[in-house]
Design a protein around this motif. Sequence first.
Motif, PDB file in Angstrom:
ATOM      1  N   TRP A  33     135.038 -13.182 -23.457  1.00  0.00           N
ATOM      2  CA  TRP A  33     136.199 -13.166 -24.347  1.00  0.00           C
ATOM      3  C   TRP A  33     136.601 -11.744 -24.710  1.00  0.00           C
ATOM      4  O   TRP A  33     135.753 -10.891 -24.918  1.00  0.00           O
ATOM      5  CB  TRP A  33     135.890 -13.912 -25.645  1.00  0.00           C
ATOM      6  CG  TRP A  33     135.525 -15.351 -25.494  1.00  0.00           C
ATOM      7  CD1 TRP A  33     134.301 -15.907 -25.714  1.00  0.00           C
ATOM      8  CD2 TRP A  33     136.386 -16.429 -25.125  1.00  0.00           C
ATOM      9  NE1 TRP A  33     134.356 -17.259 -25.500  1.00  0.00           N
ATOM     10  CE2 TRP A  33     135.634 -17.606 -25.130  1.00  0.00           C
ATOM     11  CE3 TRP A  33     137.735 -16.508 -24.789  1.00  0.00           C
ATOM     12  CZ2 TRP A  33     136.167 -18.850 -24.822  1.00  0.00           C
ATOM     13  CZ3 TRP A  33     138.271 -17.751 -24.477  1.00  0.00           C
ATOM     14  CH2 TRP A  33     137.484 -18.907 -24.490  1.00  0.00           C
ATOM     15  N   SER A  34     137.891 -11.505 -24.841  1.00  0.00           N
ATOM     16  CA  SER A  34     138.393 -10.228 -25.356  1.00  0.00           C
ATOM     17  C   SER A  34     138.133 -10.175 -26.864  1.00  0.00           C
ATOM     18  O   SER A  34     137.794 -11.194 -27.486  1.00  0.00           O
ATOM     19  CB  SER A  34     139.898 -10.103 -25.104  1.00  0.00           C
ATOM     20  OG  SER A  34     140.615 -10.980 -25.967  1.00  0.00           O
ATOM     21  N   SER A  35     138.329  -9.029 -27.465  1.00  0.00           N
ATOM     22  CA  SER A  35     138.106  -8.917 -28.917  1.00  0.00           C
ATOM     23  C   SER A  35     139.079  -9.810 -29.688  1.00  0.00           C
ATOM     24  O   SER A  35     138.700 -10.410 -30.691  1.00  0.00           O
ATOM     25  CB  SER A  35     138.206  -7.463 -29.371  1.00  0.00           C
ATOM     26  OG  SER A  35     139.443  -6.913 -29.015  1.00  0.00           O
ATOM     27  N   GLU A  36     140.328  -9.930 -29.231  1.00  0.00           N
ATOM     28  CA  GLU A  36     141.277 -10.834 -29.905  1.00  0.00           C
ATOM     29  C   GLU A  36     140.839 -12.289 -29.749  1.00  0.00           C
ATOM     30  O   GLU A  36     140.893 -13.066 -30.701  1.00  0.00           O
ATOM     31  CB  GLU A  36     142.688 -10.653 -29.344  1.00  0.00           C
ATOM     32  CG  GLU A  36     143.707 -11.548 -30.035  1.00  0.00           C
ATOM     33  CD  GLU A  36     145.093 -11.423 -29.444  1.00  0.00           C
ATOM     34  OE1 GLU A  36     145.652 -12.464 -29.042  1.00  0.00           O
ATOM     35  OE2 GLU A  36     145.614 -10.286 -29.378  1.00  0.00           O
ATOM     36  N   ASP A  37     140.401 -12.666 -28.551  1.00  0.00           N
ATOM     37  CA  ASP A  37     139.907 -14.031 -28.326  1.00  0.00           C
ATOM     38  C   ASP A  37     138.721 -14.321 -29.243  1.00  0.00           C
ATOM     39  O   ASP A  37     138.636 -15.398 -29.848  1.00  0.00           O
ATOM     40  CB  ASP A  37     139.442 -14.212 -26.871  1.00  0.00           C
ATOM     41  CG  ASP A  37     140.554 -14.089 -25.843  1.00  0.00           C
ATOM     42  OD1 ASP A  37     141.739 -14.169 -26.200  1.00  0.00           O
ATOM     43  OD2 ASP A  37     140.202 -13.909 -24.651  1.00  0.00           O
ATOM     44  N   GLN A  38     137.798 -13.368 -29.344  1.00  0.00           N
ATOM     45  CA  GLN A  38     136.621 -13.540 -30.202  1.00  0.00           C
ATOM     46  C   GLN A  38     137.031 -13.750 -31.653  1.00  0.00           C
ATOM     47  O   GLN A  38     136.426 -14.557 -32.362  1.00  0.00           O
ATOM     48  CB  GLN A  38     135.683 -12.339 -30.078  1.00  0.00           C
ATOM     49  CG  GLN A  38     134.977 -12.258 -28.756  1.00  0.00           C
ATOM     50  CD  GLN A  38     134.083 -11.039 -28.627  1.00  0.00           C
ATOM     51  OE1 GLN A  38     133.895 -10.271 -29.560  1.00  0.00           O
ATOM     52  NE2 GLN A  38     133.514 -10.859 -27.436  1.00  0.00           N
ATOM     53  N   TYR A  58     145.906  -8.145 -35.949  1.00  0.00           N
ATOM     54  CA  TYR A  58     146.450  -8.679 -34.710  1.00  0.00           C
ATOM     55  C   TYR A  58     147.662  -9.588 -34.923  1.00  0.00           C
ATOM     56  O   TYR A  58     148.483  -9.733 -34.021  1.00  0.00           O
ATOM     57  CB  TYR A  58     145.390  -9.517 -33.971  1.00  0.00           C
ATOM     58  CG  TYR A  58     144.289  -8.708 -33.330  1.00  0.00           C
ATOM     59  CD1 TYR A  58     144.388  -8.283 -32.009  1.00  0.00           C
ATOM     60  CD2 TYR A  58     143.131  -8.407 -34.037  1.00  0.00           C
ATOM     61  CE1 TYR A  58     143.370  -7.563 -31.406  1.00  0.00           C
ATOM     62  CE2 TYR A  58     142.103  -7.684 -33.441  1.00  0.00           C
ATOM     63  CZ  TYR A  58     142.230  -7.261 -32.132  1.00  0.00           C
ATOM     64  OH  TYR A  58     141.211  -6.553 -31.545  1.00  0.00           O
ATOM     65  N   GLN A 106     135.399 -19.282 -19.592  1.00  0.00           N
ATOM     66  CA  GLN A 106     135.938 -19.372 -20.949  1.00  0.00           C
ATOM     67  C   GLN A 106     136.095 -20.821 -21.389  1.00  0.00           C
ATOM     68  O   GLN A 106     135.819 -21.150 -22.552  1.00  0.00           O
ATOM     69  CB  GLN A 106     137.271 -18.628 -21.037  1.00  0.00           C
ATOM     70  CG  GLN A 106     137.102 -17.135 -20.923  1.00  0.00           C
ATOM     71  CD  GLN A 106     138.412 -16.405 -20.720  1.00  0.00           C
ATOM     72  OE1 GLN A 106     139.378 -16.948 -20.160  1.00  0.00           O
ATOM     73  NE2 GLN A 106     138.451 -15.146 -21.164  1.00  0.00           N
TER      74      GLN A 106
END
Length: 180
Positions: A110-115, A141, A96
């Motif tokens: 990456w998670s969807s929130e990270d993306q 979010y 990451q």
Amino acid sequence: MPARIEPATPPFGEDISRPLDRLMKGKPPLRLFTTLARDPRLFQKFFAGGLLDKGNLNIRQREIVIHRTTALCRSEYEWGIHVTTFSRLAGLTPAQVQASVTGAANEACWSSEDQLLLRLCDSLHAHSDIDDVLWNELRKYFSEEAVIELLMLAGFYRTVSYLTNGLRMPVEEAGARFPA
């Protein structure tokens, strides 16, 4: 390449030494901070604008935005400081950390929130704006206050990148370097 402006040297007045001591916790101050210490007014303004305190974001969210923004702005100095100081605390993996510089927002690491955070940084960097679709996704979010903080955070670290790049700030000895 040498720095364009040499840092101030100690001893510093209370208005400089107190914030430095509180932030650095016994470690030598960063070159960026001692360079800003040449002008106590600018130093105080810079420290008043920082967002490293407990706010509406957790450390992971904050560091993803800082890593990506400073990487997009090519501020190896600031990116390296944050990688060295905060990436482990933020739970960022080596993949990451690298992807914050070289990867697309939709990288599998990456998670969807990270993306979503990466897409925010990419949009602000490219357009100084976010479209309604991205806004609506962010609001799923994040609270309104958190979105304001995200915008301020990205903007602050763009300013930091202008400083470190424009002053030709050499990477701190302990600072990470951009991946090849």
